[in-house]
Write a protein that holds these residues in place. Structure first.
Motif, PDB file in Angstrom:
ATOM      1  N   PHE A 285      34.674   2.406 -21.235  1.00  0.00           N
ATOM      2  CA  PHE A 285      35.098   1.416 -19.884  1.00  0.00           C
ATOM      3  C   PHE A 285      34.063   1.424 -19.125  1.00  0.00           C
ATOM      4  CE2 PHE A 285      36.677   1.077 -15.792  1.00  0.00           C
ATOM      5  CZ  PHE A 285      37.364  -0.462 -15.654  1.00  0.00           C
TER       6      PHE A 285
ATOM      7  N   GLY B   1      48.405  -1.388  -7.269  1.00  0.00           N
ATOM      8  CA  GLY B   1      47.248  -0.623  -8.130  1.00  0.00           C
ATOM      9  C   GLY B   1      46.282  -0.039  -7.488  1.00  0.00           C
ATOM     10  N   SER B   2      46.118   0.375  -6.278  1.00  0.00           N
ATOM     11  CA  SER B   2      45.191   0.972  -5.562  1.00  0.00           C
ATOM     12  C   SER B   2      44.168   0.067  -5.762  1.00  0.00           C
ATOM     13  CB  SER B   2      45.275   2.285  -5.909  1.00  0.00           C
ATOM     14  OG  SER B   2      44.528   3.131  -4.842  1.00  0.00           O
ATOM     15  N   THR B   3      43.937  -1.209  -6.043  1.00  0.00           N
ATOM     16  CA  THR B   3      42.733  -1.998  -6.122  1.00  0.00           C
ATOM     17  C   THR B   3      42.148  -1.928  -4.871  1.00  0.00           C
ATOM     18  OG1 THR B   3      43.840  -3.144  -7.832  1.00  0.00           O
ATOM     19  CG2 THR B   3      41.843  -4.261  -6.661  1.00  0.00           C
TER      20      THR B   3
ATOM     21  N   SER C 203      36.112   4.993  -6.157  1.00  0.00           N
ATOM     22  CA  SER C 203      37.844   4.956  -6.040  1.00  0.00           C
ATOM     23  C   SER C 203      38.124   5.771  -5.025  1.00  0.00           C
ATOM     24  CB  SER C 203      38.343   5.208  -7.624  1.00  0.00           C
ATOM     25  OG  SER C 203      39.665   4.919  -7.583  1.00  0.00           O
TER      26      SER C 203
ATOM     27  N   HIS D 237      41.602  -8.552 -14.394  1.00  0.00           N
ATOM     28  CA  HIS D 237      40.649  -8.396 -13.131  1.00  0.00           C
ATOM     29  C   HIS D 237      39.692  -9.691 -12.867  1.00  0.00           C
ATOM     30  CE1 HIS D 237      42.443  -4.647 -11.331  1.00  0.00           C
ATOM     31  NE2 HIS D 237      42.694  -4.540 -12.491  1.00  0.00           N
TER      32      HIS D 237
ATOM     33  N   THR E 130      37.514   6.275 -20.496  1.00  0.00           N
ATOM     34  CA  THR E 130      36.891   5.918 -19.273  1.00  0.00           C
ATOM     35  C   THR E 130      35.546   5.741 -19.445  1.00  0.00           C
ATOM     36  OG1 THR E 130      38.798   7.077 -18.051  1.00  0.00           O
ATOM     37  CG2 THR E 130      36.875   6.399 -16.595  1.00  0.00           C
TER      38      THR E 130
ATOM     39  N   MET F 128      32.039   6.874 -10.019  1.00  0.00           N
ATOM     40  CA  MET F 128      31.668   6.731 -11.409  1.00  0.00           C
ATOM     41  C   MET F 128      30.159   6.436 -11.567  1.00  0.00           C
ATOM     42  SD  MET F 128      34.714   5.551 -13.949  1.00  0.00           S
ATOM     43  CE  MET F 128      34.287   3.956 -13.982  1.00  0.00           C
TER      44      MET F 128
ATOM     45  N   ASN G 147      39.068   0.252  -4.691  1.00  0.00           N
ATOM     46  CA  ASN G 147      37.866   0.267  -5.294  1.00  0.00           C
ATOM     47  C   ASN G 147      36.752  -0.760  -4.195  1.00  0.00           C
ATOM     48  OD1 ASN G 147      39.624  -0.466  -8.407  1.00  0.00           O
ATOM     49  ND2 ASN G 147      38.093   1.343  -7.792  1.00  0.00           N
TER      50      ASN G 147
ATOM     51  N   ILE H  40      43.285   2.859 -20.371  1.00  0.00           N
ATOM     52  CA  ILE H  40      43.320   3.905 -19.492  1.00  0.00           C
ATOM     53  C   ILE H  40      44.646   4.199 -18.654  1.00  0.00           C
ATOM     54  CG2 ILE H  40      42.325   4.485 -17.094  1.00  0.00           C
ATOM     55  CD1 ILE H  40      39.716   3.062 -18.026  1.00  0.00           C
TER      56      ILE H  40
ATOM     57  N   TYR I  11      39.432  10.585 -14.325  1.00  0.00           N
ATOM     58  CA  TYR I  11      38.519   9.806 -14.603  1.00  0.00           C
ATOM     59  C   TYR I  11      37.422  10.237 -15.370  1.00  0.00           C
ATOM     60  CZ  TYR I  11      40.127   7.138 -10.342  1.00  0.00           C
ATOM     61  OH  TYR I  11      41.231   6.505  -9.791  1.00  0.00           O
TER      62      TYR I  11
ATOM     63  N   GLU J  84      31.284   2.670  -9.617  1.00  0.00           N
ATOM     64  CA  GLU J  84      32.497   2.337  -9.018  1.00  0.00           C
ATOM     65  C   GLU J  84      32.619   3.483  -8.220  1.00  0.00           C
ATOM     66  OE1 GLU J  84      36.627   1.252 -10.764  1.00  0.00           O
ATOM     67  OE2 GLU J  84      36.410   3.233 -11.030  1.00  0.00           O
TER      68      GLU J  84
ATOM     69  N   TYR K 146      35.376  -6.062 -16.028  1.00  0.00           N
ATOM     70  CA  TYR K 146      36.579  -6.454 -16.679  1.00  0.00           C
ATOM     71  C   TYR K 146      36.339  -7.790 -17.384  1.00  0.00           C
ATOM     72  CZ  TYR K 146      38.622  -3.036 -13.527  1.00  0.00           C
ATOM     73  OH  TYR K 146      38.807  -1.916 -12.963  1.00  0.00           O
TER      74      TYR K 146
ATOM     75  N   TYR L 246      45.651   9.907 -16.523  1.00  0.00           N
ATOM     76  CA  TYR L 246      45.490   8.457 -15.682  1.00  0.00           C
ATOM     77  C   TYR L 246      47.000   8.387 -14.856  1.00  0.00           C
ATOM     78  CZ  TYR L 246      43.845   4.262 -12.975  1.00  0.00           C
ATOM     79  OH  TYR L 246      43.456   3.857 -12.139  1.00  0.00           O
TER      80      TYR L 246
HETATM   81  C1  AVI Z   1      41.494  -0.677 -10.660  1.00  0.00           C
HETATM   82  N1  AVI Z   1      41.330   0.542 -10.201  1.00  0.00           N
HETATM   83  C2  AVI Z   1      42.548   1.013  -9.327  1.00  0.00           C
HETATM   84  C3  AVI Z   1      40.986   1.797 -11.132  1.00  0.00           C
HETATM   85  C4  AVI Z   1      40.905   2.938 -10.250  1.00  0.00           C
HETATM   86  O1  AVI Z   1      41.617   3.868 -10.447  1.00  0.00           O
HETATM   87  O2  AVI Z   1      39.795   2.979  -9.301  1.00  0.00           O
HETATM   88  C5  AVI Z   1      39.769   1.500 -11.966  1.00  0.00           C
HETATM   89  C6  AVI Z   1      39.449   2.601 -12.943  1.00  0.00           C
HETATM   90  N2  AVI Z   1      38.375   3.176 -12.905  1.00  0.00           N
HETATM   91  C7  AVI Z   1      38.363   4.044 -13.906  1.00  0.00           C
HETATM   92  N3  AVI Z   1      39.455   4.323 -14.247  1.00  0.00           N
HETATM   93  C8  AVI Z   1      40.375   3.516 -13.734  1.00  0.00           C
END
Ligand code: AVI
Length: 323
Positions: free
Chosen positions: A216, A161-163, A282, A9, A213, A252, A166, A51, A206, A280, A40, A57
């Motif tokens: 991470f 990836g549903s980026t 999501s 990433h 997680t 998060m 974020n 993850i 999560y 974060e 990342y 997940y």
């Molecule tokens: C990269 N992104 C789509 C992941 C998400 O699910 O939002 C990042 C992630 N954060 C915690 N787990 C995964």
């Protein structure tokens, strides 16, 4: 099926010295925050790979399943001999499914990390010898030029990836508009979007039982210590992920276990016990809310595919003609 998805990433981390500035600014705000693009580094990318393999997940394996099971329908939504432009070209697992099912004239992976990109490009050239591959080193969230070789081909963008989840909604809109401008009139965009669902499922995805997680999330503090000479005590913070209903997003956080002061580059960040750093968001969409976001960004929804349980969605959008 191979669901092992190595992901870079680094495209989200423009390495232009803004890390220090962003961290100091984010920790000076109330509430404190850090951008998820800083997760990342090498260790964070490895933790993210782990993850994607966790039983809780679901997004990665569900999207792969949709791309595999609905491959023929996705292929039918794509013009033949198009140039496939992937925004952020980390894992090739997903794009390989598209390349196997559709006939593309060229593949244009776009990523800020040139080395990583070239490694992935040569692996694909070996496996798809007839495919022209033109890697572009660029930050895909800002405008860049496509290679001249693909100028006259139809364009298909790919953002799995549903980026996009974020990004805050205004950033998601900015990305979609920029992709629209880069790909041009008549282009198609294939985008993966995680869906709203039972809060417990989201919570577990999560807050996994193995604690990956959490590692991470905490790794961003280790990165600040290493790269910016910070003195975060990682045991002084705990991971928390909660669903914010009103905003349709998992948040998060890193929660300070005590009152403490941390130093980063001559800057002092003071924490109350229980104070959080928002690291974060999501966002989770309904199909209708994502379609509305796309429409407001110059894209007309053409088709949507989901898994049988409605966990994840893949959308084909078409660039609407500009007035
Ligand atoms: C990269 N992104 C789509 C992941 C998400 O699910 O939002 C990042 C992630 N954060 C915690 N787990 C995964």
């Amino acid at each position: 099926m191979n669901v092992h998805v190595p992901v870079s990433h680094e495209h989200l981390d423009p390495k232009d010295g803004s890390f220090a500035k962003d961290v100091v600014a984010g920790l000076s705000q109330q509430p404190k925050k850090l951008s998820p693009k800083y997760f990342y580094d090498e260790k964070g990318s490895k933790l993210f790979e782990q993850i994607t393999l966790l039983p809780e997940y679901y997004p990665t394996r569900t999207e792969l399943r949709i791309l595999r099971d609905r491959g023929a329908e996705i292929a039918a939504a794509i013009p033949p001999n198009a140039a496939l432009v992937e925004f952020g070209a980390g894992a090739t697992t997903k794009v390989r499914l598209l390349l196997q099912n559709c006939s593309f004239g060229a593949y244009v992976p776009v990523d800020i990390s040139g080395d990583f990109l070239n490694g992935q490009a040569s692996a694909l050239r070996e496996d798809f010898p007839n495919l022209a591959v033109y890697p572009v080193t660029a930050d895909f969230t800002t405008p860049f030029d496509l290679p001249p070789e693909v100028k006259d081909m139809p364009k298909v963008g790919f953002f799995p990836g549903s980026t996009i989840g974020n990004f805050d909604p205004h950033e998601a809109r900015a990305f979609l508009r920029s992709a629209r401008a880069i790909l041009g009139d008549g282009a198609t965009l294939i985008v993966g979007v995680d869906l709203e669902k039972d809060e417990r499922v989201l919570h577990d995805a999560y807050n996994d039982a193995a604690g990956v997680t959490g590692k991470f999330n905490l790794n961003v503090l280790a990165r600040i210590n290493r790269d910016l000479g910070g003195n975060f005590d990682l045991s002084g913070f705990r991971h928390s992920a909660i669903y914010n209903h009103a905003r349709h997003r998992i948040e998060m956080h890193l929660i300070s276990r005590k009152a403490q002061t941390v130093r980063i580059l001559g800057h002092k960040a003071t924490f109350r016990s229980g104070e959080t750093i928002h690291t974060e968001s999501s966002y989770k969409y309904s199909i209708e809310r994502f379609a509305a976001l796309a429409r407001s960004s110059g894209w007309a929804p053409r088709a949507t595919w989901t898994d049988p349980d409605g966990m994840f969605s893949v959308h084909a959008l078409v660039a609407e003609d500009r007035d």
